[in-house]
Design a protein around this motif. Sequence first.
Motif, PDB file in Angstrom:
ATOM      1  N   GLN A  28       0.866   6.778   0.680  1.00 46.21           N
ATOM      2  CA  GLN A  28       0.217   5.400   1.456  1.00 46.21           C
ATOM      3  C   GLN A  28      -1.125   5.298   1.582  1.00 46.21           C
ATOM      4  OE1 GLN A  28       2.513   5.179   5.189  1.00 46.21           O
ATOM      5  NE2 GLN A  28       1.861   3.006   5.673  1.00 46.21           N
ATOM      6  N   ASP A  29      -1.697   4.171   1.172  1.00 45.76           N
ATOM      7  CA  ASP A  29      -3.077   3.887   1.270  1.00 45.76           C
ATOM      8  C   ASP A  29      -4.127   5.033   1.475  1.00 45.76           C
ATOM      9  OD1 ASP A  29      -2.296   1.477   2.136  1.00 45.76           O
ATOM     10  OD2 ASP A  29      -1.975   1.749   3.968  1.00 45.76           O
ATOM     11  N   GLY A  30      -3.839   5.886  -0.153  1.00 47.46           N
ATOM     12  CA  GLY A  30      -4.715   6.884  -0.301  1.00 47.46           C
ATOM     13  C   GLY A  30      -4.712   8.098   0.504  1.00 47.46           C
ATOM     14  N   ALA A  31      -3.847   8.132   1.368  1.00 49.72           N
ATOM     15  CA  ALA A  31      -3.539   9.408   2.299  1.00 49.72           C
ATOM     16  C   ALA A  31      -2.963  10.652   1.349  1.00 49.72           C
ATOM     17  CB  ALA A  31      -2.720   9.116   3.432  1.00 49.72           C
ATOM     18  N   GLN A  32      -2.995  11.739   1.938  1.00 49.68           N
ATOM     19  CA  GLN A  32      -2.094  12.899   1.311  1.00 49.68           C
ATOM     20  C   GLN A  32      -0.726  12.479   1.361  1.00 49.68           C
ATOM     21  OE1 GLN A  32      -3.811  15.316   0.089  1.00 49.68           O
ATOM     22  NE2 GLN A  32      -2.141  16.595  -0.692  1.00 49.68           N
ATOM     23  N   PRO A  33       0.000  12.477   0.054  1.00 47.88           N
ATOM     24  CA  PRO A  33       1.560  12.366   0.139  1.00 47.88           C
ATOM     25  C   PRO A  33       2.208  13.171   1.098  1.00 47.88           C
ATOM     26  CG  PRO A  33       0.532  12.660  -2.210  1.00 47.88           C
ATOM     27  CD  PRO A  33      -0.419  13.007  -1.042  1.00 47.88           C
ATOM     28  N   ARG A  34       3.088  12.440   1.699  1.00 49.74           N
ATOM     29  CA  ARG A  34       4.024  13.174   2.702  1.00 49.74           C
ATOM     30  C   ARG A  34       5.602  13.351   2.018  1.00 49.74           C
ATOM     31  NH1 ARG A  34       7.306  10.438   6.512  1.00 49.74           N
ATOM     32  NH2 ARG A  34       6.408   8.506   6.239  1.00 49.74           N
ATOM     33  N   ARG A  35       6.082  14.456   2.319  1.00 46.10           N
ATOM     34  CA  ARG A  35       7.374  14.863   1.916  1.00 46.10           C
ATOM     35  C   ARG A  35       8.392  14.148   2.971  1.00 46.10           C
ATOM     36  NH1 ARG A  35       9.427  20.192  -0.858  1.00 46.10           N
ATOM     37  NH2 ARG A  35      11.512  19.338  -1.767  1.00 46.10           N
ATOM     38  N   LEU A  36       9.364  13.468   2.484  1.00 41.07           N
ATOM     39  CA  LEU A  36      10.429  12.493   3.271  1.00 41.07           C
ATOM     40  C   LEU A  36      11.556  13.410   3.511  1.00 41.07           C
ATOM     41  CD1 LEU A  36       9.842   9.211   1.281  1.00 41.07           C
ATOM     42  CD2 LEU A  36       8.671   9.934   3.233  1.00 41.07           C
ATOM     43  N   GLY A  90       0.804  -1.229   0.157  1.00 37.41           N
ATOM     44  CA  GLY A  90       0.078   0.057  -0.127  1.00 37.41           C
ATOM     45  C   GLY A  90       0.855   1.123  -0.044  1.00 37.41           C
ATOM     46  N   ARG A  91       2.030   1.231  -0.584  1.00 40.18           N
ATOM     47  CA  ARG A  91       3.005   2.361  -0.509  1.00 40.18           C
ATOM     48  C   ARG A  91       3.484   2.646  -1.920  1.00 40.18           C
ATOM     49  NH1 ARG A  91       6.692   2.275   4.850  1.00 40.18           N
ATOM     50  NH2 ARG A  91       4.952   2.066   6.378  1.00 40.18           N
ATOM     51  N   ARG A  92       3.838   3.772  -2.333  1.00 40.86           N
ATOM     52  CA  ARG A  92       4.457   4.424  -3.471  1.00 40.86           C
ATOM     53  C   ARG A  92       5.442   5.455  -3.113  1.00 40.86           C
ATOM     54  NH1 ARG A  92       1.475   5.655  -8.937  1.00 40.86           N
ATOM     55  NH2 ARG A  92       1.306   3.450  -8.969  1.00 40.86           N
ATOM     56  N   TRP A  93       6.617   5.463  -3.528  1.00 40.67           N
ATOM     57  CA  TRP A  93       7.520   6.502  -3.241  1.00 40.67           C
ATOM     58  C   TRP A  93       7.994   7.145  -4.528  1.00 40.67           C
ATOM     59  CZ3 TRP A  93       7.900   1.603  -1.075  1.00 40.67           C
ATOM     60  CH2 TRP A  93       7.690   1.377   0.190  1.00 40.67           C
ATOM     61  N   TRP A  94       8.282   8.455  -4.432  1.00 40.90           N
ATOM     62  CA  TRP A  94       8.737   8.992  -5.678  1.00 40.90           C
ATOM     63  C   TRP A  94       9.769  10.299  -5.448  1.00 40.90           C
ATOM     64  CZ3 TRP A  94       3.632   8.926  -4.313  1.00 40.90           C
ATOM     65  CH2 TRP A  94       2.851  10.202  -3.854  1.00 40.90           C
ATOM     66  N   ALA A  95      10.404  10.656  -6.606  1.00 41.50           N
ATOM     67  CA  ALA A  95      11.276  11.746  -6.322  1.00 41.50           C
ATOM     68  C   ALA A  95      11.781  12.116  -7.880  1.00 41.50           C
ATOM     69  CB  ALA A  95      12.588  11.488  -5.584  1.00 41.50           C
ATOM     70  N   ALA A  96      11.917  13.431  -7.649  1.00 41.56           N
ATOM     71  CA  ALA A  96      12.446  14.076  -8.988  1.00 41.56           C
ATOM     72  C   ALA A  96      13.389  15.333  -8.418  1.00 41.56           C
ATOM     73  CB  ALA A  96      11.446  14.664 -10.071  1.00 41.56           C
ATOM     74  N   ARG A  97      14.691  15.496  -9.325  1.00 37.82           N
ATOM     75  CA  ARG A  97      15.467  16.469  -8.952  1.00 37.82           C
ATOM     76  C   ARG A  97      14.714  17.799  -8.654  1.00 37.82           C
ATOM     77  NH1 ARG A  97      19.545  13.622  -6.940  1.00 37.82           N
ATOM     78  NH2 ARG A  97      20.285  12.041  -8.437  1.00 37.82           N
ATOM     79  N   GLY A  98      14.966  18.444  -7.484  1.00 37.46           N
ATOM     80  CA  GLY A  98      14.550  19.705  -7.150  1.00 37.46           C
ATOM     81  C   GLY A  98      12.968  19.608  -6.637  1.00 37.46           C
ATOM     82  N   GLU A  99      12.444  18.478  -6.793  1.00 36.24           N
ATOM     83  CA  GLU A  99      11.003  18.341  -6.331  1.00 36.24           C
ATOM     84  C   GLU A  99      10.867  17.961  -5.073  1.00 36.24           C
ATOM     85  OE1 GLU A  99       8.478  17.557  -9.534  1.00 36.24           O
ATOM     86  OE2 GLU A  99       9.973  17.863 -11.164  1.00 36.24           O
TER      87      GLU A  99
END
Length: 258
Positions: free
Chosen positions: A134-142, A119-128
């Motif tokens: 996670q499970d439909g919740a609002q994305p959290r910055r890491l 139930g998890r997806r991580w993503w990143a892009a340079r400068g972003e």
Amino acid sequence: MSADLTFALRLADAADGITRSRFRAADLTVERKPDRTPVTDADTAVEDAVRALLAEARPGDAVLGEERGGEVGAGRAWVLDPIDGTKNFLRGVPAWATLIALVEDGAPTVGVVSAPALGRRWWAARGEGAWLGQDGAQPRRLTVSGVRDLGDAYLSTTHLGTWTEHHSREHYLALVDACWENRAFGDFWQHCLVAEGAIDLAAEPIVNPWDVAPLQVLVEEAGGRFTDLGGIARFDGGTALSSNGHLHDAALDVLRRD
């Protein structure tokens, strides 16, 4: 969100549709590759589907995938691991993911790690930045952890048996002894946990480019460091160490100790 990251997330959606339908399937087909690692019909189906989408939308980009090959040169290339953690996948263990990276002139600039069974997806892009959905919740910055001493550090690897003569088991065990706690979360997950700040170090003596390309940009965008075991910031060096940055040099020193 950049167009390339948006597209990479679309590729992950397509992959998740396939892997969800084949996970724990009674008719899952499993074969053994020449290197004795397993491959399922889901691995090849995901890579073929993603390659088809890339051919349609990014025909000028190169592609390197675990199952169908290819190469990364100058310019733009997509690096794919259709299922990282295939052994988990075929045994019904939910810790597996599709890994997608865009590499530009030799450096990862976009990374997506999608683990639908967790139930998890991580993503990143340079400068972003680096993000977790996670499970439909609002994305959290890491953000990586703030631990600064090895004695307080949480360490992970994939499999103790992969620490061989070149990167000896004794050196890794010395790092284990220097740290507070250790586990073997393995594969993609441990590096994602570094980016989350849940653990502080993840070390691997054997990796392929498709195993870690998206993880480099994820960890770095979360404020950490990602290098090979020689200390060079790269995804294609055959080894990997991710950290919160504060502990990186100290960990390398232990792993290099005579």
